[in-house]
Design a protein around this motif. Sequence first.
Motif, PDB file in Angstrom:
ATOM      1  N   VAL A 275      74.031  69.422  43.269  1.00  0.00           N
ATOM      2  CA  VAL A 275      73.682  69.365  41.844  1.00  0.00           C
ATOM      3  C   VAL A 275      73.614  67.913  41.380  1.00  0.00           C
ATOM      4  O   VAL A 275      72.673  67.511  40.680  1.00  0.00           O
ATOM      5  CB  VAL A 275      74.699  70.159  41.001  1.00  0.00           C
ATOM      6  CG1 VAL A 275      74.432  69.949  39.511  1.00  0.00           C
ATOM      7  CG2 VAL A 275      74.646  71.638  41.348  1.00  0.00           C
ATOM      8  N   MET A 276      74.612  67.116  41.771  1.00  0.00           N
ATOM      9  CA  MET A 276      74.629  65.708  41.357  1.00  0.00           C
ATOM     10  C   MET A 276      73.436  64.943  41.914  1.00  0.00           C
ATOM     11  O   MET A 276      72.805  64.134  41.222  1.00  0.00           O
ATOM     12  CB  MET A 276      75.942  65.055  41.790  1.00  0.00           C
ATOM     13  CG  MET A 276      77.156  65.548  41.023  1.00  0.00           C
ATOM     14  SD  MET A 276      78.661  64.626  41.391  1.00  0.00           S
ATOM     15  CE  MET A 276      79.138  65.387  42.941  1.00  0.00           C
ATOM     16  N   ILE A 277      73.086  65.198  43.170  1.00  0.00           N
ATOM     17  CA  ILE A 277      71.935  64.536  43.789  1.00  0.00           C
ATOM     18  C   ILE A 277      70.645  64.947  43.084  1.00  0.00           C
ATOM     19  O   ILE A 277      69.771  64.119  42.803  1.00  0.00           O
ATOM     20  CB  ILE A 277      71.862  64.881  45.290  1.00  0.00           C
ATOM     21  CG1 ILE A 277      73.019  64.228  46.032  1.00  0.00           C
ATOM     22  CG2 ILE A 277      70.529  64.438  45.890  1.00  0.00           C
ATOM     23  CD1 ILE A 277      73.184  64.701  47.464  1.00  0.00           C
ATOM     24  N   GLN A 278      70.541  66.228  42.786  1.00  0.00           N
ATOM     25  CA  GLN A 278      69.343  66.735  42.116  1.00  0.00           C
ATOM     26  C   GLN A 278      69.160  66.093  40.743  1.00  0.00           C
ATOM     27  O   GLN A 278      68.061  65.635  40.390  1.00  0.00           O
ATOM     28  CB  GLN A 278      69.437  68.256  41.974  1.00  0.00           C
ATOM     29  CG  GLN A 278      68.195  68.919  41.415  1.00  0.00           C
ATOM     30  CD  GLN A 278      67.186  69.259  42.488  1.00  0.00           C
ATOM     31  OE1 GLN A 278      67.021  68.496  43.440  1.00  0.00           O
ATOM     32  NE2 GLN A 278      66.518  70.388  42.346  1.00  0.00           N
ATOM     33  N   VAL A 279      70.238  66.055  39.964  1.00  0.00           N
ATOM     34  CA  VAL A 279      70.171  65.485  38.617  1.00  0.00           C
ATOM     35  C   VAL A 279      69.866  63.997  38.675  1.00  0.00           C
ATOM     36  O   VAL A 279      69.005  63.479  37.943  1.00  0.00           O
ATOM     37  CB  VAL A 279      71.495  65.732  37.859  1.00  0.00           C
ATOM     38  CG1 VAL A 279      71.516  64.967  36.539  1.00  0.00           C
ATOM     39  CG2 VAL A 279      71.686  67.224  37.602  1.00  0.00           C
ATOM     40  N   ALA A 280      70.567  63.261  39.556  1.00  0.00           N
ATOM     41  CA  ALA A 280      70.367  61.814  39.666  1.00  0.00           C
ATOM     42  C   ALA A 280      68.941  61.487  40.116  1.00  0.00           C
ATOM     43  O   ALA A 280      68.294  60.582  39.576  1.00  0.00           O
ATOM     44  CB  ALA A 280      71.370  61.223  40.647  1.00  0.00           C
ATOM     45  N   SER A 281      68.426  62.237  41.080  1.00  0.00           N
ATOM     46  CA  SER A 281      67.076  61.999  41.579  1.00  0.00           C
ATOM     47  C   SER A 281      66.027  62.256  40.498  1.00  0.00           C
ATOM     48  O   SER A 281      65.084  61.470  40.331  1.00  0.00           O
ATOM     49  CB  SER A 281      66.809  62.884  42.795  1.00  0.00           C
ATOM     50  OG  SER A 281      65.477  62.754  43.228  1.00  0.00           O
ATOM     51  N   PHE A 282      66.213  63.343  39.762  1.00  0.00           N
ATOM     52  CA  PHE A 282      65.229  63.688  38.733  1.00  0.00           C
ATOM     53  C   PHE A 282      65.234  62.666  37.592  1.00  0.00           C
ATOM     54  O   PHE A 282      64.177  62.298  37.070  1.00  0.00           O
ATOM     55  CB  PHE A 282      65.505  65.091  38.184  1.00  0.00           C
ATOM     56  CG  PHE A 282      64.440  65.591  37.269  1.00  0.00           C
ATOM     57  CD1 PHE A 282      63.232  66.045  37.769  1.00  0.00           C
ATOM     58  CD2 PHE A 282      64.638  65.607  35.890  1.00  0.00           C
ATOM     59  CE1 PHE A 282      62.229  66.496  36.920  1.00  0.00           C
ATOM     60  CE2 PHE A 282      63.639  66.060  35.038  1.00  0.00           C
ATOM     61  CZ  PHE A 282      62.430  66.502  35.554  1.00  0.00           C
ATOM     62  N   LYS A 283      66.418  62.186  37.226  1.00  0.00           N
ATOM     63  CA  LYS A 283      66.502  61.202  36.147  1.00  0.00           C
ATOM     64  C   LYS A 283      65.903  59.859  36.555  1.00  0.00           C
ATOM     65  O   LYS A 283      65.288  59.169  35.734  1.00  0.00           O
ATOM     66  CB  LYS A 283      67.963  61.025  35.719  1.00  0.00           C
ATOM     67  CG  LYS A 283      68.506  62.181  34.886  1.00  0.00           C
ATOM     68  CD  LYS A 283      69.909  61.883  34.380  1.00  0.00           C
ATOM     69  CE  LYS A 283      70.394  62.994  33.453  1.00  0.00           C
ATOM     70  NZ  LYS A 283      71.759  62.721  32.940  1.00  0.00           N
ATOM     71  N   ARG A 284      66.083  59.469  37.809  1.00  0.00           N
ATOM     72  CA  ARG A 284      65.629  58.151  38.265  1.00  0.00           C
ATOM     73  C   ARG A 284      64.162  58.149  38.695  1.00  0.00           C
ATOM     74  O   ARG A 284      63.436  57.184  38.445  1.00  0.00           O
ATOM     75  CB  ARG A 284      66.496  57.669  39.425  1.00  0.00           C
ATOM     76  CG  ARG A 284      67.902  57.259  39.015  1.00  0.00           C
ATOM     77  CD  ARG A 284      68.701  56.787  40.221  1.00  0.00           C
ATOM     78  NE  ARG A 284      68.117  55.592  40.812  1.00  0.00           N
ATOM     79  CZ  ARG A 284      68.384  54.346  40.429  1.00  0.00           C
ATOM     80  NH1 ARG A 284      69.236  54.142  39.432  1.00  0.00           N
ATOM     81  NH2 ARG A 284      67.809  53.331  41.019  1.00  0.00           N
ATOM     82  N   THR A 285      63.722  59.217  39.353  1.00  0.00           N
ATOM     83  CA  THR A 285      62.373  59.217  39.919  1.00  0.00           C
ATOM     84  C   THR A 285      61.467  60.306  39.359  1.00  0.00           C
ATOM     85  O   THR A 285      60.254  60.277  39.594  1.00  0.00           O
ATOM     86  CB  THR A 285      62.445  59.387  41.454  1.00  0.00           C
ATOM     87  OG1 THR A 285      62.926  60.705  41.753  1.00  0.00           O
ATOM     88  CG2 THR A 285      63.384  58.351  42.072  1.00  0.00           C
ATOM     89  N   GLY A 286      62.053  61.288  38.656  1.00  0.00           N
ATOM     90  CA  GLY A 286      61.258  62.399  38.171  1.00  0.00           C
ATOM     91  C   GLY A 286      60.959  63.426  39.251  1.00  0.00           C
ATOM     92  O   GLY A 286      60.199  64.371  39.025  1.00  0.00           O
ATOM     93  N   ARG A 287      61.555  63.246  40.429  1.00  0.00           N
ATOM     94  CA  ARG A 287      61.351  64.172  41.540  1.00  0.00           C
ATOM     95  C   ARG A 287      62.652  64.881  41.897  1.00  0.00           C
ATOM     96  O   ARG A 287      63.733  64.341  41.691  1.00  0.00           O
ATOM     97  CB  ARG A 287      60.831  63.423  42.766  1.00  0.00           C
ATOM     98  CG  ARG A 287      59.470  62.775  42.558  1.00  0.00           C
ATOM     99  CD  ARG A 287      59.027  62.045  43.808  1.00  0.00           C
ATOM    100  NE  ARG A 287      57.719  61.428  43.626  1.00  0.00           N
ATOM    101  CZ  ARG A 287      57.102  60.704  44.561  1.00  0.00           C
ATOM    102  NH1 ARG A 287      57.693  60.525  45.744  1.00  0.00           N
ATOM    103  NH2 ARG A 287      55.914  60.179  44.307  1.00  0.00           N
ATOM    104  N   ARG A 288      62.505  66.068  42.460  1.00  0.00           N
ATOM    105  CA  ARG A 288      63.667  66.848  42.870  1.00  0.00           C
ATOM    106  C   ARG A 288      63.820  66.799  44.386  1.00  0.00           C
ATOM    107  O   ARG A 288      62.842  66.926  45.118  1.00  0.00           O
ATOM    108  CB  ARG A 288      63.536  68.304  42.405  1.00  0.00           C
ATOM    109  CG  ARG A 288      63.586  68.469  40.885  1.00  0.00           C
ATOM    110  CD  ARG A 288      63.414  69.937  40.504  1.00  0.00           C
ATOM    111  NE  ARG A 288      63.637  70.144  39.081  1.00  0.00           N
ATOM    112  CZ  ARG A 288      62.705  70.007  38.147  1.00  0.00           C
ATOM    113  NH1 ARG A 288      61.478  69.641  38.500  1.00  0.00           N
ATOM    114  NH2 ARG A 288      62.991  70.212  36.873  1.00  0.00           N
TER     115      ARG A 288
END
Length: 337
Positions: A275-288
Motif C-alpha cells: 500500500v505504501m509503495i503504491q501510494v508513494a509511486s502514484f503521488k510521485r510519478t502518477g503510475r501504479r
Amino acid sequence: MVRVLIAGLVAMVIAVVIGPTFIDWLRRAGVGQQIREEGPARHIVKQGTPTMGGLLILASAIAPFLLLSRYTMPGLALLFATVGCGLIGFTDDYLKVRRRRSLGLSGRWKMLGLVLITIGIGWVVGRVGYLDTEIYFPVVDVNIDLRWLYYPFLFVVIAGTANGVNLTDGLDGLAAGTSAISLLTFLAIAAISWIRSGPPGDRSSNYLDVAIFAAALIGGVIGFLWFNAFPAEVFMGDTGSMALGGAIAVLAVMTQTEVLLVFIGAIYLIEALSVMIQVASFKRTGRRVFLMAPIHHHFEMKAWSETKIMVRFWIVGAILCTIGFVLFYRYYLSFKR
C-alpha cells in the motif's frame, strides 16, 4: 501443558457450536459488510455478508482463557491489548454499518486508541521482571537497549501489526488463516520458553499464561475459519483483524521476540508495504506499481481465484514463520539463559 490444549480445544468448540446462531443474529440485525467502490468488481457479490465476526473469535477465546488463566500480568496485558484493539475495530465496523458506507472511524481516533494501548503495554513492560527495553537481534547476536526509544518502537510494533492484519483481511479466509499460523508460532515459542524457564515460579507462570492465551486465540480463529472459508458466511471485520493484530504484536513483546515479527508477521508487513509503495509511486510519478493494493488484490486482478491466493499466502506465511521459529530456537534460548 494440559491447560494450553484445553484452552485451544474449548475455544474452537465454542466458536463452531455458537457460530451458526451468531451468524443468523448478525444477519437479522442487518450487520452486513459494506464493499468499497474502488475494490475489485467481483467483490460486489459480498455486499451485505454478515460482518463483525471478530466478536465470535473474541468471545470464544476469552472464555477459556479466563477459566484457565493464572492471571499473570503478561496474560492480562495480552487480554487488554486484544480487547482494546478489538474495540477500536468494533467502533469502526459499527460506524460503517450505521452509515451504510465503507468509511468508519477516522484515522486520528484509531491512532489515539492505539497510543493508549501502547501506554498500557509500556507500563506492563516496566513492571514485569523479565521484560525490559532491550531488543535482541539474532544472527548478529547483538542486544541493544533502546531506553526511552523503546516506547515509540512499541507503538510502531502494535499499530503496524494491527493495521497490517487489517489490510490483509480482504479475501475469504486470508487473514484468519495467516493469523492462525502466526499465533501457532508464538504458541510454540511461549510453550518452549515455559518449559525452559525452570521450576514453577513467576517467570514460569508468565510464559504459561502467554501460551494459554495464544492457544485460546488459535482455537477461536480456527472455529471462525470454519465459517469464513470461501465462500465466506461471515467476515471478521475490523473487530477481528485489529484484535488479532494487537494480540500478535503483544505476543512478540511478551516473548521478547519483537525482531522476529519481520518473519512471523511478514505477510502483514508485505501487505502494508504494498500500500505504501503504491501510494508513494502514484503521488510521485502518477503510475501504479501494482494493479491494485493491497497486494492480494493485485493477484485478483491477474485473474487468480480467491482460494489460490489464500492458500499460496498461507504457504508463504508458514515458510516465513518457520524461519522465525528456527531463529528463535537457535539464538533466543541461549540468550535467555
